[in-house]
Scaffold this motif. Structure first.
Motif, PDB file in Angstrom:
ATOM      1  N   ARG A 261    -118.548-100.453  28.993  1.00 26.36           N
ATOM      2  CA  ARG A 261    -117.266-101.134  29.390  1.00 26.36           C
ATOM      3  C   ARG A 261    -116.244-101.030  28.013  1.00 26.36           C
ATOM      4  NH1 ARG A 261    -120.295-106.933  31.327  1.00 26.36           N
ATOM      5  NH2 ARG A 261    -120.099-106.281  33.572  1.00 26.36           N
TER       6      ARG A 261
ATOM      7  N   ARG B   2    -113.251-100.279  31.435  1.00 25.38           N
ATOM      8  CA  ARG B   2    -113.595-100.952  32.776  1.00 25.38           C
ATOM      9  C   ARG B   2    -114.728-102.185  32.699  1.00 25.38           C
ATOM     10  NH1 ARG B   2    -114.600 -95.154  36.197  1.00 25.38           N
ATOM     11  NH2 ARG B   2    -112.453 -94.283  35.722  1.00 25.38           N
ATOM     12  N   ASP B   3    -114.572-103.086  33.712  1.00 24.15           N
ATOM     13  CA  ASP B   3    -115.505-104.043  33.869  1.00 24.15           C
ATOM     14  C   ASP B   3    -116.853-104.036  34.621  1.00 24.15           C
ATOM     15  OD1 ASP B   3    -114.040-105.304  31.805  1.00 24.15           O
ATOM     16  OD2 ASP B   3    -112.815-106.218  33.153  1.00 24.15           O
ATOM     17  N   LYS B   4    -116.622-103.460  35.988  1.00 18.06           N
ATOM     18  CA  LYS B   4    -117.480-103.324  36.983  1.00 18.06           C
ATOM     19  C   LYS B   4    -118.755-102.429  36.529  1.00 18.06           C
ATOM     20  CE  LYS B   4    -115.167-105.739  39.922  1.00 18.06           C
ATOM     21  NZ  LYS B   4    -115.535-107.236  40.101  1.00 18.06           N
TER      22      LYS B   4
ATOM     23  N   THR C  32    -119.531-107.865  45.620  1.00 17.18           N
ATOM     24  CA  THR C  32    -119.589-108.676  44.572  1.00 17.18           C
ATOM     25  C   THR C  32    -120.943-109.439  44.543  1.00 17.18           C
ATOM     26  OG1 THR C  32    -117.432-109.002  44.093  1.00 17.18           O
ATOM     27  CG2 THR C  32    -118.834-110.321  43.247  1.00 17.18           C
TER      28      THR C  32
ATOM     29  N   GLU D  30    -118.698-109.346  38.467  1.00 11.54           N
ATOM     30  CA  GLU D  30    -118.508-108.059  37.702  1.00 11.54           C
ATOM     31  C   GLU D  30    -119.673-106.948  38.048  1.00 11.54           C
ATOM     32  OE1 GLU D  30    -115.646-107.233  36.753  1.00 11.54           O
ATOM     33  OE2 GLU D  30    -115.056-109.287  36.342  1.00 11.54           O
TER      34      GLU D  30
ATOM     35  N   ARG E  61    -114.223 -97.706  45.162  1.00 10.19           N
ATOM     36  CA  ARG E  61    -113.998 -98.337  44.059  1.00 10.19           C
ATOM     37  C   ARG E  61    -114.360 -97.782  42.522  1.00 10.19           C
ATOM     38  NH1 ARG E  61    -116.238-104.489  45.024  1.00 10.19           N
ATOM     39  NH2 ARG E  61    -114.777-105.016  43.178  1.00 10.19           N
TER      40      ARG E  61
ATOM     41  N   ASP F 195    -112.809 -96.030  40.665  1.00  7.03           N
ATOM     42  CA  ASP F 195    -112.048 -96.069  39.420  1.00  7.03           C
ATOM     43  C   ASP F 195    -112.153 -97.632  38.544  1.00  7.03           C
ATOM     44  OD1 ASP F 195    -110.872 -97.694  41.176  1.00  7.03           O
ATOM     45  OD2 ASP F 195    -108.925 -96.777  40.979  1.00  7.03           O
ATOM     46  N   GLU F 196    -113.094 -98.441  39.204  1.00  9.32           N
ATOM     47  CA  GLU F 196    -113.359 -99.642  38.501  1.00  9.32           C
ATOM     48  C   GLU F 196    -114.591 -99.733  37.712  1.00  9.32           C
ATOM     49  OE1 GLU F 196    -112.584-103.105  41.242  1.00  9.32           O
ATOM     50  OE2 GLU F 196    -112.178-101.704  42.608  1.00  9.32           O
ATOM     51  N   ILE F 197    -115.326 -98.688  37.935  1.00 10.49           N
ATOM     52  CA  ILE F 197    -116.913 -98.867  37.671  1.00 10.49           C
ATOM     53  C   ILE F 197    -117.187 -98.223  36.285  1.00 10.49           C
ATOM     54  CG2 ILE F 197    -119.060 -98.037  38.238  1.00 10.49           C
ATOM     55  CD1 ILE F 197    -118.485 -98.210  41.140  1.00 10.49           C
TER      56      ILE F 197
ATOM     57  N   SER G 227    -117.229 -92.545  35.221  1.00 12.16           N
ATOM     58  CA  SER G 227    -118.085 -93.583  34.893  1.00 12.16           C
ATOM     59  C   SER G 227    -119.274 -93.021  34.290  1.00 12.16           C
ATOM     60  CB  SER G 227    -118.560 -94.162  36.045  1.00 12.16           C
ATOM     61  OG  SER G 227    -117.694 -94.950  37.188  1.00 12.16           O
TER      62      SER G 227
END
Length: 446
Positions: free
Chosen positions: A127, A132-134, A158, A173, A192, A194-196, A230
């Motif tokens: 992270r 990122r958070d996921k 989720t 998360e 998703r 770009d969130e991971i 990621s």
């Protein structure tokens, strides 16, 4: 077998310890036997009963219970020099140099105190590095008793906590996916990616009956994480320095992650953990970076001495040839036994790990099946029946394994992990005679 002493110890333990145990997996019914000492490939309980040991401390005891003289001498010398210092010691450098020489992904390493601490630190590191958070984990995967990965939920959505005491905000998360489902991974990253921050997985689903990866699956995870910025994190707490020898499972499968977590064998039976990987990532840990990670016992001299000397012994001797050869012999023998006694059941395992999964279905014709445990070979008649993920193992006869089979093996003097899900391990102390004795016990119990 007489287990009166174990029963009395359990009665005492119930008054002072939750459930009478210090880890829930040890809470077997009606009560566990209490070990008095180890002896080579055996453990002896408080009543003097002797068992062939395939638990091996849940993985750390690569050499068995009797440590070679070189390991014992190094430990005694370290004890004489003092248990710990609160300052760096040479053994930290030596073990770090050993790991970076042998493990493909590791350029730098940070030692911690447990597998749980290693995986929790790896999540924080991912992270911090990516911003990122996921995170993504596999359904049925186990990454220690930490808030970010004690989760459950539908594929690609989720999650929710799988334990009381974890705020739902942690689980929100974390995204879960079925192991061995490359298409589900692709769909998730397309939507998703770009969130991971990271995808964390065991190379083999070790805490879910040692389910192996199908061909190309780990490569797909590598490609997806690289494409979307990621990190790919391999949890090699269990497989590290057991599967694939000194190169670990990542060397065996030919897939190099960004970050790897270790524990178990690198501590030689003492508490330990580690996070290794690319230098530019690991240097994000304080003091060179902004990801805080610290611990009073991190890099404990006794644990690192035990791990270093055990690995040095393995490197200089035939340890991996021996344990892997016995693993092949045992899985081959089990495959033959099941063909006769329970053809619907499945043998799994790699190198010195093994398990029999009480699967409910199988092919009518076993001709051409994998000879020494499931290898996820598409040409094997079992391929469509072999477990691929958590759901497949959950459908097995888990109660039969735990309530009938495990006690029957104990009565024959064979100590296996206590449920259908945990892997089993062969040590350097096991012999061909031990394997033959074990196969006879399986014949009787099945």
């Amino acid at each position: 077998m007489n287990r009166e002493c174990s029963r009395n110890l359990y009665d005492r333990a119930l008054s002072v310890t939750p459930g009478g145990v210090n880890s829930p997996v040890r809470a077997v019914r009606p009560y566990p036997f209490f070990v008095k000492r180890g002896d080579g490939a055996h453990v002896i309980d408080a009543d003097g009963n002797r068992y062939l040991d395939y638990v091996g401390g849940y993985g750390p005891l690569l050499l068995g219970h009797d440590l070679p003289q070189s390991v014992q001498s190094a430990l005694q010398s370290q004890l004489a020099d003092g248990p710990m210092y609160g300052a760096p010691a040479e053994v930290e450098v030596e073990l770090a140099e050993f790991v970076t020489r042998h493990v493909p992904s590791v350029e730098m390493i940070r030692f911690v105190n447990s597998g749980t601490e290693a995986t929790a630190s790896a999540v924080r590191l991912a992270r911090g590095y990516t911003g990122r958070d996921k995170i993504v984990v596999m359904q049925g995967g186990y990454h220690g008793a930490q808030e970010s990965t004690l989760v459950q939920g539908a594929s690609g959505r989720t999650s929710e906590p799988s334990s009381s005491g974890i705020p739902s905000a942690f689980a929100e998360e974390t995204i879960t996916l079925p192991f061995n489902d490359a298409e589900a991974a692709r769909e998730l990253f397309e939507e998703r990616g770009d969130e991971i921050a990271c995808m964390m997985t065991e190379p083999i689903l070790g805490n879910y009956a040692s389910v192996p990866p199908v061909d190309g699956y780990l490569e797909t995870l590598r490609e997806l994480t690289e494409e979307h910025g990621s990190l790919l994190v391999f949890d090699e707490v269990m497989t590290g320095f057991r599967i694939g020898g000194l190169q670990c499972a990542q060397g065996k499968f030919g897939v190099t992650p960004d970050v790897t977590t270790f524990a178990k064998i690198i501590g030689g039976g003492f508490p330990v953990g580690a996070v290794g990987g690319r230098a530019d990532i690991i240097e994000q840990f304080a003091p060179t970076g902004n990801v805080f990670q610290a611990g009073t016992y991190s890099g404990h001299p006794l644990s690192l001495t035990a791990g270093l000397e055990m690995l040095r012994f393995a490197a200089k001797n035939d340890v991996y040839d021996h344990v892997n050869g016995l693993g092949e012999k045992l899985r081959s023998g089990l495959t033959d036994i099941l063909a006769d006694r329970a053809p619907e059941y499945t043998v799994v395992g790699q190198d010195s790990m093994f398990k029999v999964i009480f699967t409910r279905d199988g092919p009518r014709d076993l001709k051409g099946q994998c000879e020494a445990g499931c290898q996820q070979n598409p040409d094997c008649p079992r391929f469509d029946y072999c477990p691929k993920d958590k759901t497949d193992v959950d459908r097995a006869e888990t109660e039969r394994w735990e309530r009938l089979f495990w006690p029957a093996m104990v009565e024959q003097g064979v100590f296996l992990t206590a449920n259908q899900f945990e892997s089993q391990f062969i040590s350097y102390a096991h012999t061909e005679e031990d394997i033959e004795e074990t196969l006879e016990a399986y014949k009787e119990a099945l």
